[in-house]
Design a protein around this motif. Structure first.
Motif, mmCIF file in Angstrom:
data_model
loop_
_atom_site.group_PDB
_atom_site.id
_atom_site.type_symbol
_atom_site.label_atom_id
_atom_site.label_comp_id
_atom_site.label_asym_id
_atom_site.label_seq_id
_atom_site.Cartn_x
_atom_site.Cartn_y
_atom_site.Cartn_z
ATOM 1 N N ARG A 394 0.845 -1.182 0.000
ATOM 2 C CA ARG A 394 0.000 0.000 0.000
ATOM 3 C C ARG A 394 0.884 1.238 0.000
ATOM 4 N N PHE A 395 0.430 2.262 -0.701
ATOM 5 C CA PHE A 395 1.190 3.506 -0.783
ATOM 6 C C PHE A 395 0.546 4.620 0.031
ATOM 7 N N SER A 396 -0.575 4.326 0.662
ATOM 8 C CA SER A 396 -1.231 5.285 1.557
ATOM 9 C C SER A 396 -2.178 4.505 2.456
ATOM 10 N N ARG A 397 -2.772 5.181 3.443
ATOM 11 C CA ARG A 397 -3.656 4.508 4.391
ATOM 12 C C ARG A 397 -5.059 4.389 3.804
ATOM 13 N N THR A 398 -5.157 3.574 2.763
ATOM 14 C CA THR A 398 -6.443 3.294 2.141
ATOM 15 C C THR A 398 -6.579 1.783 1.970
ATOM 16 N N LEU A 399 -7.773 1.346 1.607
ATOM 17 C CA LEU A 399 -8.009 -0.079 1.423
ATOM 18 C C LEU A 399 -7.547 -0.583 0.061
ATOM 19 N N GLU A 400 -7.137 0.323 -0.816
ATOM 20 C CA GLU A 400 -6.627 -0.088 -2.112
ATOM 21 C C GLU A 400 -5.202 -0.604 -1.963
ATOM 22 N N LYS A 401 -4.884 -1.698 -2.648
ATOM 23 C CA LYS A 401 -3.553 -2.283 -2.563
ATOM 24 C C LYS A 401 -3.095 -2.710 -3.943
ATOM 25 N N GLU A 402 -1.783 -2.876 -4.067
ATOM 26 C CA GLU A 402 -1.182 -3.137 -5.381
ATOM 27 C C GLU A 402 -0.258 -4.341 -5.316
ATOM 28 N N ALA A 403 -0.252 -5.125 -6.387
ATOM 29 C CA ALA A 403 0.728 -6.199 -6.583
ATOM 30 C C ALA A 403 1.459 -5.939 -7.894
ATOM 31 N N ASP A 404 2.712 -6.389 -7.963
ATOM 32 C CA ASP A 404 3.534 -6.100 -9.139
ATOM 33 C C ASP A 404 4.220 -7.366 -9.618
ATOM 34 N N LEU A 405 4.003 -7.694 -10.879
ATOM 35 C CA LEU A 405 4.651 -8.838 -11.503
ATOM 36 C C LEU A 405 5.925 -8.327 -12.185
ATOM 37 N N LEU A 406 7.072 -8.857 -11.778
ATOM 38 C CA LEU A 406 8.376 -8.384 -12.248
ATOM 39 C C LEU A 406 9.084 -9.464 -13.052
ATOM 40 N N ASP A 407 9.721 -9.066 -14.148
ATOM 41 C CA ASP A 407 10.568 -9.965 -14.913
ATOM 42 C C ASP A 407 11.848 -9.226 -15.278
ATOM 43 N N ARG A 408 12.992 -9.761 -14.836
ATOM 44 C CA ARG A 408 14.295 -9.233 -15.239
ATOM 45 C C ARG A 408 14.844 -10.192 -16.282
ATOM 46 N N VAL A 409 14.988 -9.699 -17.499
ATOM 47 C CA VAL A 409 15.233 -10.607 -18.614
ATOM 48 C C VAL A 409 15.946 -9.856 -19.732
ATOM 49 N N GLU A 410 16.631 -10.592 -20.586
ATOM 50 C CA GLU A 410 17.234 -10.017 -21.773
ATOM 51 C C GLU A 410 17.410 -11.108 -22.827
ATOM 52 N N MET A 411 17.207 -10.724 -24.082
ATOM 53 C CA MET A 411 17.442 -11.632 -25.206
ATOM 54 C C MET A 411 18.874 -11.443 -25.691
ATOM 55 N N GLY A 412 19.660 -12.494 -25.630
ATOM 56 C CA GLY A 412 21.037 -12.440 -26.094
ATOM 57 C C GLY A 412 21.182 -13.063 -27.469
ATOM 58 N N VAL A 413 22.071 -12.504 -28.280
ATOM 59 C CA VAL A 413 22.353 -13.021 -29.618
ATOM 60 C C VAL A 413 23.863 -13.166 -29.763
ATOM 61 N N VAL A 414 24.325 -14.316 -30.225
ATOM 62 C CA VAL A 414 25.768 -14.543 -30.359
ATOM 63 C C VAL A 414 26.223 -14.513 -31.811
ATOM 64 N N SER A 415 25.286 -14.437 -32.751
ATOM 65 C CA SER A 415 25.654 -14.347 -34.164
ATOM 66 C C SER A 415 24.569 -13.567 -34.892
ATOM 67 N N CYS A 416 24.926 -12.372 -35.359
ATOM 68 C CA CYS A 416 23.947 -11.554 -36.080
ATOM 69 C C CYS A 416 23.865 -11.929 -37.547
ATOM 70 N N ASN A 417 24.991 -12.304 -38.166
ATOM 71 C CA ASN A 417 24.949 -12.575 -39.606
ATOM 72 C C ASN A 417 24.200 -13.859 -39.948
ATOM 73 N N SER A 418 23.909 -14.689 -38.946
ATOM 74 C CA SER A 418 23.110 -15.888 -39.212
ATOM 75 C C SER A 418 21.636 -15.549 -39.401
ATOM 76 N N ILE A 419 21.223 -14.352 -38.958
ATOM 77 C CA ILE A 419 19.831 -13.927 -39.115
ATOM 78 C C ILE A 419 19.673 -13.352 -40.515
ATOM 79 N N THR A 420 18.959 -14.054 -41.359
ATOM 80 C CA THR A 420 18.727 -13.598 -42.730
ATOM 81 C C THR A 420 17.318 -13.034 -42.817
#
Length: 428
Positions: A394-420
């Protein structure tokens, strides 16, 4: 009472977390393949995490390092009987670095909504919110992993400013749908040109497969967003909201022929994507002859086969329709690991299924060698943010509440010239 409620529902959310991680990637072809989703077992096991990789040294904090070995060994040659042989040429290598990016999907509700939906309701509020959060994470990550690394969804080309109707190009109309909340930002620096933050798309009008007009709602969507007319010019673009400068790497970025990718300039020939049309920019339908030429271009970099092609569904549909008109033609299809099917092109070292990806860049197809892509993260999938001991906050004294779905991620590529890639394709 607030702490007791938070504790109770934190456990409920924690029990749902495993299912969220298991199914989040299954709806989108590119995300599903990157994450190792297997439609036969309904499991995702392809993400590289710190836990999976504890015996290696690729992780340094939030970073991943790769050494690129771009060329084969040089300096060999034929020698005369009494001659001398060549002096060795040292091998070349480059180092590239990836940094994990963060995607956060928040949702909030009140105690009354939560409790009133527990019984005799057509949907339980918490379960429904978790499902929609999972879908939102998957949708946005898939868009990013296909994109140019900036989160750009469309380029503004005209319209009357200030106003709510903007003329755009470079649009994928499967992504830019009514109800989507986006940012209108200056493309060069991410600045808000005037009331451009968190704007909801009210309606769209398509002119062509990638151009048209988008009309925004005048209503404010969140306290950190704008309302009323937007100030804009041809310098602006539409972006994934709140993401400018922090977006994960994408397929268009990896296959580009200029710029910098993973810290290495694409002036290095081995680090450029391979243009399967060799510079031809005429808009033409995808064909066997075009794919044949693309295979020849790819083979110049030692790529004899690709696992699948991924592209604009309109371009692949047109390719399929042209073949169905042939007498005695039988449409052969093949399924990739994630369960998606595509028509086969049989002109490389092995047949290549062409998979339709709704969020793919318009008028474009990429030939993919899957082993050149790795998805990195610090969890096996999205997880609820609970570093302060609870999944609700909660971010204030109210009945409203929040949940947060987190993803720490990255797409790695080891060869760019193979992508045609094949661009400027006609679409059905």
């Amino acid at each position: 009472m607030a702490s007791s409620t938070t504790t109770t529902w934190s456990e409920y959310l924690f029990e749902m977390q495993g299912r969220v991680q298991a199914v989040y990637s299954s709806d989108h072809p590119w995300l599903a393949e990157l994450n190792g989703y297997d439609s036969d077992s309904e499991k995702a096991g392809g993400r590289f995490t710190k836990d999976f990789d504890r015996n290696r040294t690729t992780f340094s904090g939030s970073q991943v390092r790769h050494t690129i070995d771009p060329y084969g060994m040089q300096a060999g040659g034929w020698v005369a009987q009494t001659g001398t042989w060549n002096v060795p040429v040292p091998p070349e290598s480059e180092q590239v670095t990836l940094t994990l990016k963060r995607f956060v999907q928040p949702f909030s509700l009140t105690i009354d909504v939560e409790r009133d939906s527990l019984n005799n309701s057509n949907a339980k509020a918490v379960a429904r919110h978790v499902m929609k959060a999972r879908e939102a994470v998957a949708r946005n990550e898939n868009i990013a992993f296909l994109g140019d690394g900036t989160g750009l969804l469309a380029t503004v080309t005209g319209g009357t400013s200030p106003g709510l109707t903007l003329t755009v190009s470079g649009v994928n109309w499967n992504v830019m749908l009514p109800g989507l909340v986006i940012d209108v930002l200056t493309r060069s620096n991410g600045a808000d040109p005037g009331a451009g933050l968190r704007r909801k798309i009210a309606s769209v009008s398509r002119t062509t497969a990638s151009t048209g007009t988008i009309t925004l709602s005048t209503t404010q969507q969140a306290s950190d967003g704008g309302s009323g007319n937007v100030t804009f010019s041809a310098n602006e673009g539409f972006y994934i909201s709140g993401s400018y400068g922090n977006v994960a790497q994408g397929l268009d970025q990896a296959s580009a022929t200029s710029g910098t990718f993973e810290g290495l300039a694409k002036t290095n020939e081995f680090w450029k994507g391979t243009d399967g049309r060799n510079g031809d920019t005429a808009t033409l339908p995808l064909s066997d002859s075009m794919l044949d030429a693309a295979v020849i271009e790819g083979r110049r970099w030692g790529v004899g086969s690709w696992d699948f092609g991924l592209g604009d569904q309109g371009a692949i549909n047109l390719y399929k329709q042209s073949k169905l008109a042939l007498v005695h033609y039988k449409s052969d299809e093949s399924k990739i690991k994630s369960g998606f099917k595509g028509i086969l092109y049989d002109g490389a070292d092995k047949p290549i299924p062409l998979i339709k990806e709704p969020a793919h860049t318009s008028g474009k197809v990429h030939l993919i060698r899957k082993s050149d892509f790795v998805l990195y993260g610090d969890e096996v999938g999205p997880a609820f943010l609970n570093d302060d001991g609870a999944m609700w906050r909660r971010f204030s004294r109210t009945l409203e509440k929040e949940a947060d779905l987190l993803d720490r991620v990255e797409m790695g590529v080891v060869s760019c010239n193979s992508i045609t890639f094949l661009a400027n394709l006609s679409v059905a």
